[in-house]
Enzyme design. Structure first.
Site, short mmCIF file in Angstrom:
data_model
loop_
_atom_site.label_atom_id
_atom_site.label_comp_id
_atom_site.label_asym_id
_atom_site.label_seq_id
_atom_site.Cartn_x
_atom_site.Cartn_y
_atom_site.Cartn_z
N CYS A 306 45.00 -11.13 55.84
CA CYS A 306 44.92 -9.74 55.41
C CYS A 306 46.32 -9.23 55.11
O CYS A 306 47.29 -9.68 55.72
CB CYS A 306 44.30 -8.86 56.50
N GLU A 340 43.62 -15.58 51.59
CA GLU A 340 42.19 -15.64 51.85
C GLU A 340 41.47 -14.68 50.92
O GLU A 340 41.93 -13.59 50.66
CB GLU A 340 41.94 -15.26 53.32
#
Length: 446
Positions: A306, A340
């Site tokens: 993140c 990601e």
């Protein structure tokens, strides 16, 4: 968005004969952000017990979910056919401010498959619900239902008051507060300002609870960032916090960041992650600017899970700095990396910008005589990300089953000119003091 003006416009000026609307209705609403009428879906509603008037929680079809808001009944009006078509055309052509409700737009506007694919790629819209596996469809429906209404409207963090963008699962009774007060050093959250002040009077921590692994050089006396003796570009520090060792801090960080990230699901299981906290330093301490997290051991080879730059610090090059920092760590690890997925819309823009700059710099330095593997090795950017970036720049061709870089030095220089004015904070690698994380072997019993 940061509140530049604390006094918002009043909820007047709507139709005098305000009608009632059911949840799920599609109507026209006068927006707070520009004062114009836009097409919205009514997501939720509640009635004031004293006035008997309704308030509606609406989603603007042309814009990202972060602009969803509660509005007074008087700001809504029945939608006109012309207004509806105009708004939907603006979304389909990419004129909106973010990812709209593509599924409904495709139905209303009868978008072609090609247009839908182009819109999805440009705006990084998540896969349609029906395209997901059954178990993921269930989880996505559950997520959408739980997070459809923003619970906390604003937070006070240090000297900043921030309007929130999305729902965050703070525990009750904090989750029901209109505003939260957050300590910028520990990220503990409070319902009242006086409780925060009592906490700050006792709190001795003035930086994230981890190791400082990077500190930018101090500005020289003749630096243009020094204005009247004040530093307009403060020194930057990066702290590494182990999710297992600083569990409460990292959980609080995840709850805070969820207010500004829509598809972030990590809240309490922070043990498998490392958190890299970016701070501005002044005489009072280290003030959190943003962060990124990464798995200690990623099976997919991701170097970032993140990433977030808090709203007051956006558009200053900090997001690109965080991305560059994650790749510098990958280089020290001797591996390539990639973020990601899915990326937020702002994250996707930042990554495209970073990849473009890095790849063009390598091509310029080596006179464009490199293979895709060479570029990946020099930048630590995964080969498929290299290919997609080159394709976006029209610098690659697919010939006889292989991707071939097709570029001249002049073309590279022309592309470099287009990004020359981007804000870019250089990383002084001599000031990076970090060793890769090593998983501790399980202890032997007996």
């Amino acid at each position: 968005m940061v509140r530049a003006d604390r006094q918002r416009k009043s909820d007047g000026a709507g139709p005098s004969n305000a009608a009632e609307y059911e949840v799920g209705s599609r109507v026209s609403c006068r927006a707070t952000f520009d004062g114009q009428y836009h097409v919205v879906d009514v997501i939720e509603r509640k009635q004031d017990l004293r006035s008997s008037k309704w308030r509606y929680y609406v989603h603007y079809l042309e814009f990202d979910k972060r602009l969803d808001e509660w509005v007074a009944q008087e700001r809504l009006a029945s939608i006109t056919k012309v207004a509806s078509v105009d708004a939907l055309h603006r979304v389909a052509s990419g004129g909106g401010g973010g990812s709209g409700d593509l599924g409904q737009l495709a139905s209303d506007q009868k978008m072609t498959r090609r247009l839908k694919r182009q819109y999805t790629e440009i705006h990084h819209v998540p896969a349609a619900l029906e395209e997901l596996p059954p178990i993921d469809q269930h989880l996505e429906k559950e997520h959408q239902e739980k997070t459809k209404v923003k619970n906390i409207q604003s937070v006070e963090l240090g000297k900043h008051e921030l309007d929130t963008w999305y729902y965050s699962p703070y525990p009750e009774p904090h989750a029901s507060c209109n505003k939260l007060y957050i300590c910028e050093y520990t990220l503990k959250y409070f319902r009242k300002k006086k409780t925060l002040l009592r906490h700050l009077a006792k709190c001795t921590l003035r930086h994230p609870p981890g190791d400082e692994i990077y500190r930018s050089p101090p500005a020289p006396a003749n630096d243009p960032s020094l204005v009247g003796g004040a530093i307009t570009n403060p020194p930057i520090s990066m702290f590494e916090v182990d999710g297992k060792k600083g569990k409460v801090y990292c959980q609080n960080l995840c709850l805070l960041s969820k207010l500004f990230l829509d598809h972030k699901t990590l809240y309490y299981d922070v043990d498998p992650f490392l958190f890299y906290i970016m701070c501005e330093k002044d005489a009072q301490g280290y003030h959190i600017v943003g962060y990124f997290s990464k798995e200690k051991a990623s099976a997919e080879g991701n170097n970032l899970a993140c990433i977030l730059t808090l709203p007051p610090y956006q558009r200053k090059g900090y997001g690109r700095f965080l991305i560059a920092f994650s790749y510098e760590l990958s280089k020290k690890e001797g591996r390539v990396g990639s973020p990601e997925r899915p990326l937020s819309d702002l994250g996707a823009v930042s990554y495209r910008s970073y990849w473009t700059r890095e790849i063009l710099e390598v091509l310029r330095e080596h006179k464009a005589s490199l293979s895709i593997k060479d570029i990946s090795d020099k930048t630590a950017i995964r080969t498929d990300d290299v290919v997609k970036t080159l394709e976006s720049l029209s610098l690659i061709k697919y010939w006889k089953g292989d991707h071939i870089i097709s570029v001249t030095q002049k073309i590279v220089e022309d592309h470099c000119k287009t990004i020359a004015n981007q804000k870019n904070i250089e990383i002084d690698l001599n000031r990076l003091h970090w060793t890769p994380y090593r998983q501790e072997p399980p202890s032997k019993k007996g």
